[in-house]
Design a protein around this motif. Structure first.
Motif, PDB file in Angstrom:
ATOM      1  N   ASN A 136     -51.839 -10.503   2.039  1.00 15.52           N
ATOM      2  CA  ASN A 136     -52.124  -9.073   1.887  1.00 15.52           C
ATOM      3  C   ASN A 136     -52.156  -8.331   3.219  1.00 15.52           C
ATOM      4  OD1 ASN A 136     -54.494 -10.265   2.781  1.00 15.52           O
ATOM      5  ND2 ASN A 136     -55.822  -8.962   1.540  1.00 15.52           N
ATOM      6  N   ASP A 273     -46.800  -3.458   2.294  1.00  8.97           N
ATOM      7  CA  ASP A 273     -47.954  -4.134   1.691  1.00  8.97           C
ATOM      8  C   ASP A 273     -48.383  -3.444   0.395  1.00  8.97           C
ATOM      9  OD1 ASP A 273     -48.272  -6.168   3.572  1.00  8.97           O
ATOM     10  OD2 ASP A 273     -49.611  -4.988   4.845  1.00  8.97           O
ATOM     11  N   ARG A 274     -48.122  -2.138   0.303  1.00  7.14           N
ATOM     12  CA  ARG A 274     -48.575  -1.357  -0.854  1.00  7.14           C
ATOM     13  C   ARG A 274     -47.548  -1.330  -1.981  1.00  7.14           C
ATOM     14  NH1 ARG A 274     -52.776   2.291  -0.179  1.00  7.14           N
ATOM     15  NH2 ARG A 274     -51.755   3.716  -1.636  1.00  7.14           N
ATOM     16  N   ILE A 275     -46.289  -1.058  -1.659  1.00 10.22           N
ATOM     17  CA  ILE A 275     -45.303  -0.848  -2.725  1.00 10.22           C
ATOM     18  C   ILE A 275     -44.289  -1.979  -2.845  1.00 10.22           C
ATOM     19  CG2 ILE A 275     -45.536   1.651  -2.431  1.00 10.22           C
ATOM     20  CD1 ILE A 275     -42.685   1.632  -1.236  1.00 10.22           C
TER      21      ILE A 275
END
Length: 398
Positions: A136, A273-275
């Motif tokens: 993450n 990391d987000r999408i």
């Protein structure tokens, strides 16, 4: 794995392991960013053809390719610290010899040595970070790695200005920086080895075949990044001189390509990391490819070139690091060392093809070959993403 992480992060010394690795990455970027354009300018001023110039520039990556074949095996025996030291010492010894001779044959050998040293440095640092970074945070940490490499690579061409103090000046400065890192690593960095299970669970060529089968899309960015980096450093100075730019304008423009990477590398890593890294890589490849197509349209206009370089660099300078991070997302951890080797193969293959192919096409009269090929490559990569269906590995994270 926890023992590697504890050794990596333990201690309260003023030069902690992460700071040392960042320093190594910055100086490695400086050497790459300075050596290629300086030697290209030397050869162009001597009237050496662009095809020979391109072939010599590729020698750096032939050496890097040779080391990448051996690096995984050497790392298993030597550990991270000794591999880093070996690479740093090789580059430190070779750099001051360039201005002492005009022999193209000796320059070729010296470039091979520098390439092998840089490959050893980058292989050890990249794999170390991949092994200790939680999934993450992988985009963020690997983007920081790429950002600091880009920092060095961006400011490397500014060393051209040191030539006012003599041909030896930039090489002596670089050698001094590498020597300082050697001493810091000897006294401050703890030694460690990759765990055995990371390198022996799969045997022989089956590991690499499995890596390709599972993560081919994530490994293409290393090929494109190698082509782009070597082409911009080794071929753009020749392109710039031929369209009417002077060496001062060339040395100023090249850093802005990397400055764009410094600005966008971390945001792109955080966004990935987000999408998801696949979406970010596809979008950056498409937009970056269109910007490369725009370079020949700008001619010798300094400010349009500066803006295009900064935007294109911002989009594609994170390709190598994000590609590695995406491969680490997809692959089981037992295949990460093999993936790092494959990425090194791709990077060096692209780096060897870039100056040679572009130089040969320039010699044949296609002055804008570098940017037409880069634009096509990045757009085709973006479109190939629609064919890739890889998903994150369900194996235990590191």
């Amino acid at each position: 794995m926890s023992s590697i992480r504890s050794r990596f992060t333990s201690g309260g010394e003023s030069y902690g392991p992460i700071a040392i690795l960042i320093s190594v990455v910055v100086v490695a970027g400086l050497s790459q960013g300075l050596l290629l354009p300086v030697l290209s300018i030397f050869m162009e001023q001597r009237g050496i053809s662009s095809s020979v110039n391109g072939f010599h520039a590729a020698a750096l990556y032939i050496g890097s390719f040779a080391m990448s074949i051996m690096a995984e095996r050497i790392l298993k025996v030597s550990g991270f610290k000794k591999l880093l030291l070996g690479g740093l010492i090789a580059v430190t010894a070779a750099l001051p010899l360039f201005p002492l001779t005009a022999s193209l044959s000796l320059w070729f050998v010296l470039r091979l040595i520098v390439g092998m040293g840089d490959s050893a440095i980058n292989f050890a640092a990249q794999l170390w970070l991949l092994l200790v970074t939680p999934p993450n945070q992988r985009g963020r940490i690997i983007s920081l790695y790429g950002m600091f490499y880009g920092l060095g690579f961006s400011f490397g061409p500014l060393g051209i200005k040191l030539l006012h103090f003599g041909n030896m000046a930039p090489f002596i400065v670089l050698s001094g920086l590498f020597l300082a890192l050697v001493l810091i690593i000897i006294y401050r960095l703890k030694d460690t080895h990759p765990p055995r299970q990371e390198t022996h669970e799969e045997k022989g060529g089956r590991r690499y075949a499995k890596v390709y089968a599972l993560a081919w899309f994530a490994l293409i960015p290393a090929l494109l990044y190698g082509y782009m980096e070597a082409g911009m450093s080794g071929t753009f100075p020749v392109y710039g001189l031929r369209i009417g730019l002077d060496s001062g304008e060339i040395s100023t423009l090249l850093p802005f390509f990397g400055i764009g990477g410094l600005i966008l590398q971390l945001p792109l890593g955080l966004l990935s990391d987000r999408i998801g890294r696949k979406k970010v890589l596809m979008a950056a490849g498409l937009l970056g490819g269109l910007l490369f197509f725009a370079v020949p349209l700008s001619g010798a206009s300094f400010w349009p070139l500066l803006i295009i370089f900064m935007l294109a660099g911002g989009l594609v300078s994170s390709f190598f690091s994000l590609g590695l991070a995406f491969a680490a997302d997809i692959l089981p951890r037992t295949l990460l060392p093999a993936a790092n080797v494959v990425a090194s193969f791709h990077f060096n293959a692209g780096s060897m093809v870039g100056p040679n192919f572009s130089g040969a096409l320039m010699e044949a009269g296609l002055t804008s070959a570098l940017f037409l090929l880069l634009g096509s490559g990045y757009i085709l990569f973006a479109l190939s993403g629609f064919l890739f269906k890889g998903s994150p590995s369900k194996s235990k994270t590191i």
